[in-house]
Design a protein around this motif. Structure first.
Motif, short mmCIF file in Angstrom:
data_model
loop_
_atom_site.label_atom_id
_atom_site.label_comp_id
_atom_site.label_asym_id
_atom_site.label_seq_id
_atom_site.Cartn_x
_atom_site.Cartn_y
_atom_site.Cartn_z
N LEU A 32 69.50 69.63 -59.31
CA LEU A 32 68.16 69.14 -58.99
C LEU A 32 68.21 67.82 -58.22
O LEU A 32 67.44 67.63 -57.27
N THR A 33 69.11 66.91 -58.61
CA THR A 33 69.17 65.62 -57.93
C THR A 33 69.62 65.79 -56.48
O THR A 33 69.19 65.02 -55.60
N GLY A 34 70.46 66.78 -56.21
CA GLY A 34 70.85 67.05 -54.82
C GLY A 34 69.66 67.47 -53.99
O GLY A 34 69.51 67.04 -52.83
N GLN A 35 68.78 68.31 -54.56
CA GLN A 35 67.57 68.73 -53.86
C GLN A 35 66.65 67.54 -53.59
O GLN A 35 66.09 67.40 -52.50
N VAL A 36 66.50 66.68 -54.58
CA VAL A 36 65.60 65.53 -54.42
C VAL A 36 66.16 64.53 -53.41
O VAL A 36 65.42 63.95 -52.62
N ALA A 37 67.49 64.33 -53.44
CA ALA A 37 68.11 63.43 -52.45
C ALA A 37 67.91 63.96 -51.04
O ALA A 37 67.60 63.20 -50.11
N GLY A 38 68.07 65.28 -50.86
CA GLY A 38 67.80 65.87 -49.56
C GLY A 38 66.36 65.72 -49.15
O GLY A 38 66.05 65.46 -47.98
N SER A 39 65.45 65.85 -50.11
CA SER A 39 64.03 65.67 -49.83
C SER A 39 63.74 64.24 -49.40
O SER A 39 62.93 64.01 -48.49
N THR A 61 60.21 71.19 -50.71
CA THR A 61 61.31 71.11 -51.67
C THR A 61 61.05 72.02 -52.87
O THR A 61 61.95 72.72 -53.34
N GLY A 62 59.82 72.01 -53.38
CA GLY A 62 59.47 72.89 -54.48
C GLY A 62 59.64 74.35 -54.12
O GLY A 62 60.10 75.16 -54.93
N LEU A 63 59.27 74.72 -52.89
CA LEU A 63 59.44 76.10 -52.43
C LEU A 63 60.92 76.47 -52.37
O LEU A 63 61.30 77.59 -52.69
N LEU A 122 73.77 67.97 -52.43
CA LEU A 122 73.05 67.39 -51.30
C LEU A 122 73.52 68.03 -49.99
O LEU A 122 72.69 68.37 -49.13
N ARG A 123 74.82 68.21 -49.83
CA ARG A 123 75.34 68.85 -48.62
C ARG A 123 74.80 70.28 -48.51
O ARG A 123 74.44 70.74 -47.41
N ARG A 124 74.75 70.97 -49.62
CA ARG A 124 74.19 72.33 -49.62
C ARG A 124 72.74 72.32 -49.18
O ARG A 124 72.31 73.14 -48.36
N ASP A 125 71.97 71.36 -49.69
CA ASP A 125 70.54 71.27 -49.34
C ASP A 125 70.37 70.96 -47.86
O ASP A 125 69.50 71.55 -47.19
N LEU A 126 71.17 70.04 -47.32
CA LEU A 126 71.04 69.67 -45.91
C LEU A 126 71.45 70.83 -45.00
O LEU A 126 70.86 71.03 -43.93
N ARG A 127 72.46 71.59 -45.42
CA ARG A 127 72.85 72.75 -44.61
C ARG A 127 71.75 73.80 -44.59
O ARG A 127 71.51 74.44 -43.56
N HIS A 128 71.09 73.98 -45.72
CA HIS A 128 69.95 74.90 -45.75
C HIS A 128 68.84 74.41 -44.82
O HIS A 128 68.20 75.22 -44.15
N ALA A 129 68.61 73.10 -44.79
CA ALA A 129 67.56 72.55 -43.93
C ALA A 129 67.88 72.79 -42.46
O ALA A 129 66.98 73.05 -41.66
N VAL A 130 69.16 72.70 -42.10
CA VAL A 130 69.57 72.94 -40.71
C VAL A 130 69.50 74.43 -40.39
O VAL A 130 69.06 74.83 -39.30
N GLY A 180 58.10 59.55 -52.08
CA GLY A 180 58.69 60.85 -51.76
C GLY A 180 59.54 61.38 -52.89
O GLY A 180 59.50 62.57 -53.22
N VAL A 181 60.34 60.51 -53.52
CA VAL A 181 61.17 60.92 -54.64
C VAL A 181 60.30 61.35 -55.82
O VAL A 181 60.56 62.38 -56.46
N ALA A 182 59.26 60.57 -56.11
CA ALA A 182 58.37 60.90 -57.23
C ALA A 182 57.71 62.26 -57.04
O ALA A 182 57.71 63.10 -57.95
N LEU A 183 57.16 62.50 -55.85
CA LEU A 183 56.50 63.77 -55.59
C LEU A 183 57.49 64.92 -55.55
O LEU A 183 57.17 66.04 -55.97
N SER A 184 58.71 64.65 -55.09
CA SER A 184 59.73 65.70 -55.05
C SER A 184 60.10 66.15 -56.46
O SER A 184 60.27 67.35 -56.72
N TRP A 185 60.26 65.19 -57.38
CA TRP A 185 60.57 65.58 -58.77
C TRP A 185 59.45 66.42 -59.35
O TRP A 185 59.69 67.39 -60.09
N LEU A 186 58.22 66.09 -58.99
CA LEU A 186 57.09 66.86 -59.51
C LEU A 186 57.09 68.28 -58.94
O LEU A 186 56.87 69.25 -59.67
#
Length: 263
Positions: A110-117, A83-85, A15-23, A157-163
């Motif tokens: 994957l769960t880290g990506q979805v949590a960030g999403s 998130t998918g991209l 999750l921290r990795r995903d948030l740093r990428h977002a920033v 949001g979580v449902a669509l992110s997993w998809l």
């Protein structure tokens, strides 16, 4: 360290990795906000007066009270698309392959990506609501209504992110992942997002009434405007949970495909 604590620690790291990428790369987050804002301006400012004439008292207040729930669903879809991209980009860079060989809880990538999403969905949804308030949105939700709307919005949001994570793992290129995710942005147009389903031709109405987004939109609309939601709330939750389970199972199977055994 127990297995649950290991899973939580690994997910927190991802999750921290995903948030740093977002920033570091904010354009995906910004584009996820711009699209729903532009649609809000288009449908409320350009088409709103005409479309409201056909509502026949379906909702009190201006047309923006009717259209905002549909825009929020499009917001969740837009964030999930980004998130998918991001997952697809990780696949192209080979980092997913490296994670597969590490002694970590395998789904944490994957769960880290979805949590960030989910976090980006909340932030983007709040920004869209604030913009809607400026345009004249007048909610009549109780505190419980706001809490229910937030919970359903995050669950969607979580449902669509997993998809879209599954789409990102499946596609060979970012354009492929984007094309697969585009259906989530288009589907709200064939729902009760902009006009009641009762005003649609018979064939379109049958699809619009029973597709997942309509129950979610109707539930959000009822919660935000203080109107009864009937059984639609349970239908919306069931759809979100079902999509989450399908997306999670599909994503995990794709992630484990051709992967070495866990250490």
């Amino acid at each position: 360290m127990t297995s649950p604590s290991l899973a939580l620690a690994d997910t927190s790291t991802m999750l921290r990795r995903d948030l740093r990428h977002a920033v570091r790369f904010p354009m995906l987050t910004i584009s996820g906000l711009l699209m729903p804002v532009l649609f809000l301006l288009l449908f409320d400012g350009v088409f709103g007066h005409t479309l409201r004439a056909g509502l026949a008292g379906a909702v009190s207040g201006g047309y923006i009270n009717y259209v905002l729930p549909g825009i929020l669903v499009m917001t969740a879809a837009s964030v999930a698309e980004a998130t998918g991209l991001g997952v697809n980009a990780d696949m192209g860079e080979g980092i997913i392959g490296r994670f597969r060989t590490m002694a970590i809880w395998r789904p944490s990538v994957l769960t880290g990506q979805v949590a960030g999403s989910a976090i980006r969905t909340i932030i983007t949804g709040a920004a869209v609501c604030l913009f809607a308030l400026v345009l004249g949105f007048s909610p009549h939700a109780t505190a419980l209504g706001w809490l229910g709307a937030l919970g359903l919005f995050v669950l969607l949001g979580v449902a669509l992110s997993w998809l879209t994570v599954a789409f990102g793992l499946l596609a060979k290129t970012p354009s492929g992942a984007n094309s697969l995710s585009l259906i989530l942005v288009v589907l709200p147009f064939l729902s009760s997002a902009f006009v009641p389903t009762s005003t649609m031709p018979a064939g379109v109405r049958a699809f619009a009434e029973y597709q997942p987004f309509t129950s979610v939109i109707d539930t959000l609309r009822g919660l935000l405007t203080g109107n009864p939601i009937g059984h639609q709330g349970w239908v919306a939750i069931a759809w979100c949970v079902g999509i989450s389970l399908v997306g999670f199972s599909w994503s995990l199977r794709l992630y484990n495909r051709d992967a070495p055994e866990a250490v």
